[in-house]
Write a protein that holds these residues in place. Structure first.
Motif, mmCIF file in Angstrom:
data_model
loop_
_atom_site.group_PDB
_atom_site.id
_atom_site.type_symbol
_atom_site.label_atom_id
_atom_site.label_comp_id
_atom_site.label_asym_id
_atom_site.label_seq_id
_atom_site.Cartn_x
_atom_site.Cartn_y
_atom_site.Cartn_z
ATOM 1 N N LYS A 101 -18.262 -11.837 -20.699
ATOM 2 C CA LYS A 101 -19.332 -12.393 -19.855
ATOM 3 C C LYS A 101 -20.160 -13.424 -20.619
ATOM 4 C CE LYS A 101 -18.507 -10.403 -15.968
ATOM 5 N NZ LYS A 101 -18.125 -11.203 -14.785
ATOM 6 N N GLU A 128 -17.939 -16.486 -20.548
ATOM 7 C CA GLU A 128 -17.917 -17.096 -19.212
ATOM 8 C C GLU A 128 -19.188 -17.902 -18.968
ATOM 9 O OE1 GLU A 128 -16.989 -14.343 -16.007
ATOM 10 O OE2 GLU A 128 -15.465 -13.373 -17.255
ATOM 11 N N GLN A 141 -24.009 -12.868 -18.145
ATOM 12 C CA GLN A 141 -23.325 -14.110 -17.765
ATOM 13 C C GLN A 141 -24.331 -15.139 -17.246
ATOM 14 O OE1 GLN A 141 -20.181 -13.723 -14.882
ATOM 15 N NE2 GLN A 141 -19.825 -15.933 -14.800
#
Length: 195
Positions: free
Chosen positions: A22, A25, A187
Motif C-alpha cells: 500500500k 501503491e 495508501q
C-alpha cells in the motif's frame, strides 16, 4: 522527491508486507515522488551483526565498503520510509542492526567540538509504518512511548532529521482490527505526502 522504503519482515505473506504494498501503491500515484528505491532487509540478506576487532574498528564503520551501497541510498533519499512490525515494544533486531551500522559517526553525525554532535542528515524526512498485535495505546500507556522515543529522539533527531511521522497500528491480529481500513489509510497518505 526521492523516496527510500526500508522493509523489515521475514514473511511476504505478512500484514507488514501488505502495508509495504500500500505504501508503494500510494507512492506510484504521487506526482511529488519522482524516484523510489525499496530495500527489503531480509530478502537482501542484510547482516545485522556488529563485528569489532583488530581489523574492524567502530570508528571506521562509516568507511566499511560492505555498507557503501546502503550509505549511498540514505544520502540519495529525500524521504525514508520504514515499514516493520513492533516486537517486544521495539523494531525487529534486523532493523536495529541496520541502524547500528548505517547511522554511524562521521556519516550520520559528527563531533565538532560542541556539547552534542552535529546531525549530518538534515533536510530529510522519515515516516515509520508499524504494526503490532497489542492494542494501539499499549506503547503509550504501558511503555511510555518507548518505541517513538527510541526512533524519533534517540535516532532521527540525533542525526539531524527533524520531520518524523509515525503510524502505529494496533490490534492487527484481531478480526476487529480494521486492517483494510488502515491499509487504505496508508495508501491515501502516500498518494499525497510531500517532504
Amino acid at each position: 522527491m526521492k523516496t527510500l522504503v526500508i522493509f523489515t519482515h521475514p514473511n511476504h505473506n505478512s500484514l507488514s508486507y501488505a502495508f509495504l504494498q500500500k505504501v508503494l501503491e500510494g507512492i506510484h500515484e504521487n506526482t511529488n515522488i519522482k524516484e523510489v528505491q525499496v530495500l527489503d532487509l531480509y530478502e537482501e540478506g542484510f547482516d545485522p551483526l556488529l563485528v569489532f576487532n583488530k581489523e574492524k574498528r567502530r570508528r571506521d564503520m562509516h568507511l566499511d565498503p560492505k555498507l557503501e551501497k546502503y550509505r549511498e541510498q540514505i544520502l540519495w533519499a529525500d524521504q525514508i520510509v520504514f515499514v516493520y512490525p513492533i516486537w517486544w515494544g521495539r523494531p525487529p533486531a534486523m532493523l536495529l542492526g541496520y541502524i547500528d551500522q548505517l547511522f554511524a559517526a562521521d556519516f550520520a553525525y559528527a563531533y565538532k567540538g560542541g556539547l552534542l554532535p552535529e546531525g549530518l542528515l538534515k533536510g530529510k524526512s522519515v515516516i515509520c509504518v508499524s504494526t503490532m498485535k497489542g492494542p494501539a495505546n499499549y506503547p503509550l500507556f504501558f511503555l511510555r512511548n518507548a518505541h517513538k522515543v527510541l526512533m524519533k529522539k534517540a535516532l532521527f533527531h540525533f542525526v539531524g532529521i527533524r520531520k518524523v511521522k509515525f503510524f502505529e497500528f494496533g490490534n492487527m491480529e484481531s478480526p476487529k482490527g480494521k486492517q483494510t481500513q488502515k491499509l487504505n489509510k496508508i495508501q491515501k497518505y502516500f498518494q499525497q505526502v510531500k517532504v
